[in-house]
Design a protein around this motif. Structure first.
Motif, PDB file in Angstrom:
ATOM      1  N   MET A   1       8.479 -43.440   4.733  1.00 27.26           N
ATOM      2  CA  MET A   1       8.038 -43.244   6.142  1.00 27.26           C
ATOM      3  C   MET A   1       8.480 -42.548   6.788  1.00 27.26           C
ATOM      4  SD  MET A   1       5.418 -43.967   7.989  1.00 27.26           S
ATOM      5  CE  MET A   1       4.061 -43.977   9.040  1.00 27.26           C
ATOM      6  N   PRO A   2       9.663 -42.848   7.175  1.00 22.98           N
ATOM      7  CA  PRO A   2      10.786 -41.619   7.575  1.00 22.98           C
ATOM      8  C   PRO A   2      10.713 -40.473   8.092  1.00 22.98           C
ATOM      9  CG  PRO A   2      12.346 -43.806   7.535  1.00 22.98           C
ATOM     10  CD  PRO A   2      10.936 -43.564   6.735  1.00 22.98           C
ATOM     11  N   LEU A   3      10.642 -40.140   6.699  1.00 17.23           N
ATOM     12  CA  LEU A   3      10.606 -38.843   6.003  1.00 17.23           C
ATOM     13  C   LEU A   3       9.259 -38.358   6.311  1.00 17.23           C
ATOM     14  CD1 LEU A   3      12.046 -39.347   2.579  1.00 17.23           C
ATOM     15  CD2 LEU A   3      13.845 -38.313   4.717  1.00 17.23           C
ATOM     16  N   LEU A   4       8.557 -38.984   5.655  1.00 16.43           N
ATOM     17  CA  LEU A   4       7.027 -38.484   6.535  1.00 16.43           C
ATOM     18  C   LEU A   4       6.698 -38.070   8.022  1.00 16.43           C
ATOM     19  CD1 LEU A   4       4.434 -37.593   5.859  1.00 16.43           C
ATOM     20  CD2 LEU A   4       3.650 -39.634   6.586  1.00 16.43           C
ATOM     21  N   LEU A   5       7.496 -38.873   9.188  1.00 14.49           N
ATOM     22  CA  LEU A   5       7.500 -38.503  10.420  1.00 14.49           C
ATOM     23  C   LEU A   5       8.464 -37.148  11.141  1.00 14.49           C
ATOM     24  CD1 LEU A   5       7.652 -42.353  11.895  1.00 14.49           C
ATOM     25  CD2 LEU A   5       5.668 -40.820  12.089  1.00 14.49           C
ATOM     26  N   LEU A   6      10.115 -37.225   9.929  1.00 18.36           N
ATOM     27  CA  LEU A   6      10.397 -36.105   9.960  1.00 18.36           C
ATOM     28  C   LEU A   6      10.068 -34.743   9.631  1.00 18.36           C
ATOM     29  CD1 LEU A   6      13.847 -35.361  10.545  1.00 18.36           C
ATOM     30  CD2 LEU A   6      14.147 -35.192   8.310  1.00 18.36           C
ATOM     31  N   ALA A   7       9.440 -34.871   8.183  1.00 18.79           N
ATOM     32  CA  ALA A   7       8.079 -33.400   8.054  1.00 18.79           C
ATOM     33  C   ALA A   7       7.617 -33.216   8.894  1.00 18.79           C
ATOM     34  CB  ALA A   7       7.739 -34.162   6.737  1.00 18.79           C
ATOM     35  N   VAL A   8       6.275 -34.332   9.034  1.00 15.07           N
ATOM     36  CA  VAL A   8       5.598 -33.417  10.489  1.00 15.07           C
ATOM     37  C   VAL A   8       5.857 -33.662  11.717  1.00 15.07           C
ATOM     38  CG1 VAL A   8       3.721 -34.978  12.420  1.00 15.07           C
ATOM     39  CG2 VAL A   8       3.630 -35.769   9.630  1.00 15.07           C
ATOM     40  N   GLN A   9       6.922 -33.400  11.970  1.00 14.10           N
ATOM     41  CA  GLN A   9       7.342 -33.304  12.732  1.00 14.10           C
ATOM     42  C   GLN A   9       8.131 -32.087  12.988  1.00 14.10           C
ATOM     43  OE1 GLN A   9       9.718 -35.972  15.636  1.00 14.10           O
ATOM     44  NE2 GLN A   9       9.878 -35.163  17.521  1.00 14.10           N
ATOM     45  N   LEU A  10       8.962 -31.799  11.968  1.00 15.92           N
ATOM     46  CA  LEU A  10       9.670 -30.714  11.652  1.00 15.92           C
ATOM     47  C   LEU A  10       8.845 -29.506  11.558  1.00 15.92           C
ATOM     48  CD1 LEU A  10      12.652 -31.371   9.855  1.00 15.92           C
ATOM     49  CD2 LEU A  10      12.677 -30.648  12.328  1.00 15.92           C
ATOM     50  N   GLY A  11       7.080 -29.441  11.210  1.00 17.59           N
ATOM     51  CA  GLY A  11       6.552 -28.741  11.036  1.00 17.59           C
ATOM     52  C   GLY A  11       5.581 -28.715  12.100  1.00 17.59           C
ATOM     53  N   GLY A  12       4.890 -29.304  13.335  1.00 17.57           N
ATOM     54  CA  GLY A  12       4.771 -28.782  14.531  1.00 17.57           C
ATOM     55  C   GLY A  12       5.428 -28.518  15.351  1.00 17.57           C
ATOM     56  N   CYS A  13       7.061 -28.734  14.877  1.00 18.66           N
ATOM     57  CA  CYS A  13       8.087 -27.755  15.766  1.00 18.66           C
ATOM     58  C   CYS A  13       8.211 -26.047  15.103  1.00 18.66           C
ATOM     59  CB  CYS A  13       9.291 -27.804  15.365  1.00 18.66           C
ATOM     60  SG  CYS A  13      10.409 -29.752  16.726  1.00 18.66           S
ATOM     61  N   PHE A  14       7.882 -25.826  14.321  1.00 17.18           N
ATOM     62  CA  PHE A  14       7.830 -24.497  13.639  1.00 17.18           C
ATOM     63  C   PHE A  14       6.128 -24.032  13.318  1.00 17.18           C
ATOM     64  CE2 PHE A  14       7.797 -21.163   9.688  1.00 17.18           C
ATOM     65  CZ  PHE A  14       8.936 -21.194  10.248  1.00 17.18           C
ATOM     66  N   LEU A  15       5.565 -24.800  14.278  1.00 23.96           N
ATOM     67  CA  LEU A  15       4.237 -24.164  14.441  1.00 23.96           C
ATOM     68  C   LEU A  15       4.532 -23.336  16.101  1.00 23.96           C
ATOM     69  CD1 LEU A  15       1.364 -25.987  13.061  1.00 23.96           C
ATOM     70  CD2 LEU A  15       1.816 -23.619  12.389  1.00 23.96           C
TER      71      LEU A  15
ATOM     72  N   TYR B   1       4.896 -10.566  13.137  1.00 23.89           N
ATOM     73  CA  TYR B   1       4.518  -9.256  13.710  1.00 23.89           C
ATOM     74  C   TYR B   1       3.700  -9.648  14.305  1.00 23.89           C
ATOM     75  CZ  TYR B   1       2.336  -5.016  14.613  1.00 23.89           C
ATOM     76  OH  TYR B   1       2.279  -3.107  15.383  1.00 23.89           O
ATOM     77  N   ARG B   2       3.218 -10.934  14.682  1.00 25.60           N
ATOM     78  CA  ARG B   2       2.180 -11.297  15.917  1.00 25.60           C
ATOM     79  C   ARG B   2       2.414 -12.366  16.037  1.00 25.60           C
ATOM     80  NH1 ARG B   2      -3.380  -9.092  15.221  1.00 25.60           N
ATOM     81  NH2 ARG B   2      -3.623  -7.290  16.504  1.00 25.60           N
ATOM     82  N   PRO B   3       2.492 -13.475  16.593  1.00 24.27           N
ATOM     83  CA  PRO B   3       2.222 -15.249  16.939  1.00 24.27           C
ATOM     84  C   PRO B   3       0.985 -14.685  16.680  1.00 24.27           C
ATOM     85  CG  PRO B   3       2.048 -13.932  19.414  1.00 24.27           C
ATOM     86  CD  PRO B   3       2.426 -13.319  18.676  1.00 24.27           C
ATOM     87  N   LEU B   4       1.492 -16.936  15.990  1.00 24.66           N
ATOM     88  CA  LEU B   4      -0.033 -16.873  15.472  1.00 24.66           C
ATOM     89  C   LEU B   4      -0.689 -17.401  16.951  1.00 24.66           C
ATOM     90  CD1 LEU B   4       1.422 -20.043  13.317  1.00 24.66           C
ATOM     91  CD2 LEU B   4       0.161 -17.354  12.570  1.00 24.66           C
ATOM     92  N   PRO B   5      -2.437 -17.599  16.653  1.00 26.12           N
ATOM     93  CA  PRO B   5      -3.039 -17.977  17.710  1.00 26.12           C
ATOM     94  C   PRO B   5      -2.605 -19.195  18.968  1.00 26.12           C
ATOM     95  CG  PRO B   5      -4.085 -18.416  15.749  1.00 26.12           C
ATOM     96  CD  PRO B   5      -2.710 -18.170  15.467  1.00 26.12           C
ATOM     97  N   PRO B   6      -3.952 -19.697  19.879  1.00 26.60           N
ATOM     98  CA  PRO B   6      -3.474 -20.586  20.906  1.00 26.60           C
ATOM     99  C   PRO B   6      -3.546 -21.969  20.142  1.00 26.60           C
ATOM    100  CG  PRO B   6      -4.748 -19.024  21.765  1.00 26.60           C
ATOM    101  CD  PRO B   6      -4.616 -18.204  20.387  1.00 26.60           C
ATOM    102  N   ALA B   7      -4.517 -21.744  19.105  1.00 23.76           N
ATOM    103  CA  ALA B   7      -5.170 -23.235  18.629  1.00 23.76           C
ATOM    104  C   ALA B   7      -3.530 -23.304  17.304  1.00 23.76           C
ATOM    105  CB  ALA B   7      -5.816 -22.710  17.010  1.00 23.76           C
ATOM    106  N   ALA B   8      -2.398 -22.442  17.186  1.00 19.95           N
ATOM    107  CA  ALA B   8      -1.451 -23.412  16.243  1.00 19.95           C
ATOM    108  C   ALA B   8      -0.246 -23.927  17.258  1.00 19.95           C
ATOM    109  CB  ALA B   8      -0.990 -22.407  15.526  1.00 19.95           C
ATOM    110  N   ARG B   9      -0.536 -23.321  18.762  1.00 18.61           N
ATOM    111  CA  ARG B   9       0.830 -24.307  19.460  1.00 18.61           C
ATOM    112  C   ARG B   9      -0.378 -25.724  19.973  1.00 18.61           C
ATOM    113  NH1 ARG B   9       4.360 -23.236  23.375  1.00 18.61           N
ATOM    114  NH2 ARG B   9       4.959 -21.361  22.357  1.00 18.61           N
ATOM    115  N   LEU B  10      -1.910 -25.586  19.547  1.00 15.88           N
ATOM    116  CA  LEU B  10      -2.521 -26.832  20.130  1.00 15.88           C
ATOM    117  C   LEU B  10      -1.724 -27.934  18.852  1.00 15.88           C
ATOM    118  CD1 LEU B  10      -4.097 -29.182  21.635  1.00 15.88           C
ATOM    119  CD2 LEU B  10      -5.844 -27.830  20.070  1.00 15.88           C
ATOM    120  N   ALA B  11      -1.884 -27.630  17.582  1.00 20.54           N
ATOM    121  CA  ALA B  11      -1.648 -28.165  16.229  1.00 20.54           C
ATOM    122  C   ALA B  11      -0.139 -28.411  16.581  1.00 20.54           C
ATOM    123  CB  ALA B  11      -2.145 -27.135  15.170  1.00 20.54           C
ATOM    124  N   GLY B  12       0.316 -27.929  16.401  1.00 20.65           N
ATOM    125  CA  GLY B  12       1.925 -27.956  17.309  1.00 20.65           C
ATOM    126  C   GLY B  12       1.949 -28.524  17.963  1.00 20.65           C
ATOM    127  N   GLY B  13       2.065 -29.218  18.858  1.00 17.99           N
ATOM    128  CA  GLY B  13       2.220 -29.860  19.598  1.00 17.99           C
ATOM    129  C   GLY B  13       1.182 -31.365  19.800  1.00 17.99           C
TER     130      GLY B  13
END
Length: 96
Positions: free
Chosen positions: A1-15, A27-39
């Motif tokens: 479970m901790p590895l899954l939480l780590l992967a999810v949180q790091l994936g959110g940070c990357f988004l 070249y261009r940032p991802l759309p605002p929906a990616a920011r919402l998904a990351g949050g």
């Protein structure tokens, strides 16, 4: 479970990084929906850490993982983009 939480949180940070206006990986940032998904991913992982480890230790762990996940992509991409490459001039006024 901790590895899954780590992967999810790091994936959110990357988004969150890739959807920022000043990111330098794409070249261009991802759309605002990616920011919402990351949050949502970061907040969900923080809730998971708190549920798994308890409120105090879980939120402390979530904040540290978020801090490292927010700094690492910016540092790596900055080093990759701005790093020294032999034979390349750094500026217009500098000597070769």
């Amino acid at each position: 479970m901790p590895l899954l939480l780590l992967a999810v949180q790091l994936g959110g940070c990357f988004l969150l990084y890739l959807s920022d206006r000043q990111q330098r990986a794409l070249y261009r940032p991802l759309p605002p929906a990616a920011r919402l998904a990351g949050g949502v991913l970061v907040a969900g992982a923080a809730a998971g850490w708190a549920w798994q480890l308890g409120i105090g230790v879980g939120l402390f762990t979530a904040l540290w993982v978020f801090a490292l996940g927010a700094m690492a992509p910016a540092q790596m991409v900055g080093h990759w983009v701005d790093g020294y490459r032999p034979g390349r001039r750094q500026g217009a006024g500098e000597r070769p």
